[in-house]
Write a protein that holds these residues in place. Structure first.
Motif, short mmCIF file in Angstrom:
data_model
loop_
_atom_site.label_atom_id
_atom_site.label_comp_id
_atom_site.label_asym_id
_atom_site.label_seq_id
_atom_site.Cartn_x
_atom_site.Cartn_y
_atom_site.Cartn_z
N ARG A 88 0.82 -1.22 0.00
CA ARG A 88 0.00 0.00 0.00
C ARG A 88 0.84 1.26 0.00
O ARG A 88 0.45 2.29 -0.54
CB ARG A 88 -0.92 0.00 1.21
CG ARG A 88 -2.00 -1.05 1.13
CD ARG A 88 -2.83 -1.02 2.35
NE ARG A 88 -2.04 -1.63 3.44
CZ ARG A 88 -2.54 -2.14 4.53
NH1 ARG A 88 -3.83 -2.10 4.75
NH2 ARG A 88 -1.77 -2.70 5.43
N SER A 89 2.01 1.20 0.65
CA SER A 89 2.84 2.39 0.73
C SER A 89 4.31 1.98 0.88
O SER A 89 4.62 0.84 1.19
CB SER A 89 2.44 3.25 1.93
OG SER A 89 2.71 2.55 3.13
N VAL A 90 5.17 2.95 0.67
CA VAL A 90 6.60 2.71 0.87
C VAL A 90 6.88 2.49 2.34
O VAL A 90 7.77 1.71 2.71
CB VAL A 90 7.42 3.90 0.30
CG1 VAL A 90 8.89 3.73 0.60
CG2 VAL A 90 7.19 4.02 -1.20
N ALA A 91 6.09 3.11 3.22
CA ALA A 91 6.27 2.91 4.66
C ALA A 91 6.00 1.46 5.05
O ALA A 91 6.72 0.89 5.88
CB ALA A 91 5.34 3.85 5.44
N GLU A 92 4.99 0.87 4.45
CA GLU A 92 4.69 -0.54 4.73
C GLU A 92 5.83 -1.43 4.24
O GLU A 92 6.23 -2.39 4.90
CB GLU A 92 3.39 -0.95 4.05
CG GLU A 92 2.94 -2.36 4.39
CD GLU A 92 1.64 -2.74 3.73
OE1 GLU A 92 1.00 -3.66 4.24
OE2 GLU A 92 1.25 -2.12 2.71
N LEU A 93 6.40 -1.09 3.11
CA LEU A 93 7.53 -1.84 2.57
C LEU A 93 8.75 -1.68 3.48
O LEU A 93 9.50 -2.63 3.70
CB LEU A 93 7.83 -1.35 1.16
CG LEU A 93 8.78 -2.17 0.31
CD1 LEU A 93 8.31 -3.60 0.19
CD2 LEU A 93 8.90 -1.55 -1.06
N SER A 94 8.92 -0.50 4.04
CA SER A 94 10.02 -0.25 4.97
C SER A 94 9.85 -1.08 6.24
O SER A 94 10.82 -1.61 6.79
CB SER A 94 10.08 1.24 5.30
OG SER A 94 11.13 1.50 6.20
N GLN A 95 8.62 -1.22 6.72
CA GLN A 95 8.35 -2.06 7.89
C GLN A 95 8.67 -3.52 7.59
O GLN A 95 9.20 -4.23 8.43
CB GLN A 95 6.89 -1.94 8.32
CG GLN A 95 6.55 -0.63 8.97
CD GLN A 95 5.07 -0.52 9.30
OE1 GLN A 95 4.25 -1.25 8.76
NE2 GLN A 95 4.74 0.40 10.19
N LEU A 96 8.37 -3.95 6.37
CA LEU A 96 8.70 -5.31 5.97
C LEU A 96 10.20 -5.52 5.99
O LEU A 96 10.68 -6.56 6.45
CB LEU A 96 8.14 -5.61 4.57
CG LEU A 96 8.53 -6.96 3.98
CD1 LEU A 96 7.97 -8.10 4.83
CD2 LEU A 96 8.07 -7.07 2.54
N ARG A 97 10.95 -4.53 5.50
CA ARG A 97 12.42 -4.65 5.53
C ARG A 97 12.92 -4.81 6.96
O ARG A 97 13.76 -5.66 7.23
CB ARG A 97 13.06 -3.41 4.89
CG ARG A 97 14.59 -3.51 4.89
CD ARG A 97 15.26 -2.21 4.59
NE ARG A 97 14.84 -1.23 5.57
CZ ARG A 97 14.87 0.07 5.39
NH1 ARG A 97 15.27 0.57 4.26
NH2 ARG A 97 14.48 0.89 6.34
N ASP A 98 12.38 -4.04 7.89
CA ASP A 98 12.78 -4.14 9.28
C ASP A 98 12.44 -5.52 9.85
O ASP A 98 13.23 -6.10 10.61
CB ASP A 98 12.12 -3.05 10.12
CG ASP A 98 12.57 -1.66 9.73
OD1 ASP A 98 13.64 -1.53 9.07
OD2 ASP A 98 11.86 -0.69 10.06
N THR A 99 11.29 -6.05 9.47
CA THR A 99 10.89 -7.38 9.93
C THR A 99 11.83 -8.45 9.38
O THR A 99 12.24 -9.36 10.10
CB THR A 99 9.44 -7.68 9.48
OG1 THR A 99 8.57 -6.70 10.02
CG2 THR A 99 9.00 -9.06 9.93
N ILE A 100 12.18 -8.32 8.10
CA ILE A 100 13.10 -9.29 7.49
C ILE A 100 14.46 -9.22 8.16
O ILE A 100 15.07 -10.26 8.47
CB ILE A 100 13.22 -9.05 5.97
CG1 ILE A 100 11.90 -9.36 5.28
CG2 ILE A 100 14.33 -9.89 5.38
CD1 ILE A 100 11.86 -9.00 3.81
N LEU A 101 14.96 -8.01 8.42
CA LEU A 101 16.26 -7.87 9.07
C LEU A 101 16.26 -8.50 10.46
O LEU A 101 17.20 -9.19 10.84
CB LEU A 101 16.64 -6.38 9.17
CG LEU A 101 17.12 -5.73 7.88
CD1 LEU A 101 17.26 -4.23 8.07
CD2 LEU A 101 18.44 -6.33 7.45
N ALA A 102 15.20 -8.29 11.22
CA ALA A 102 15.10 -8.87 12.55
C ALA A 102 15.06 -10.40 12.47
O ALA A 102 15.71 -11.09 13.27
CB ALA A 102 13.86 -8.35 13.27
#
Length: 69
Positions: A32-46
């Motif tokens: 839906r947004s770049v912010a949601e994609l950024s949250q996904l990146r943080d989840t993947i990194l964790a």
């Protein structure tokens, strides 16, 4: 879910381009947004850190209120 480094690379590439669409292998997902994609990146990194055994630091605090006898 166990993420891979290839999935992280696909997400980071989309973020670098400012896109909301990530394609990995045969799957295509539009966020839906770049912010949601950024949250996904943080989840993947964790998740990748946890897989490598590099979870967050553990902090233990001890408190003693007695006389010590």
């Amino acid at each position: 879910m166990a993420f891979t480094h290839q999935q992280l690379a696909a997400v980071e590439e989309a973020l670098a381009k400012g896109e909301r669409v990530v394609q990995f292998q045969e799957r295509r997902v539009e966020y839906r947004s770049v912010a949601e994609l950024s949250q996904l990146r943080d989840t993947i990194l964790a998740d990748l850190k946890q897989q490598a055994g590099q979870g967050g630091q553990r902090l233990v605090r001890l408190y003693h209120a007695g006389k010590g006898i």
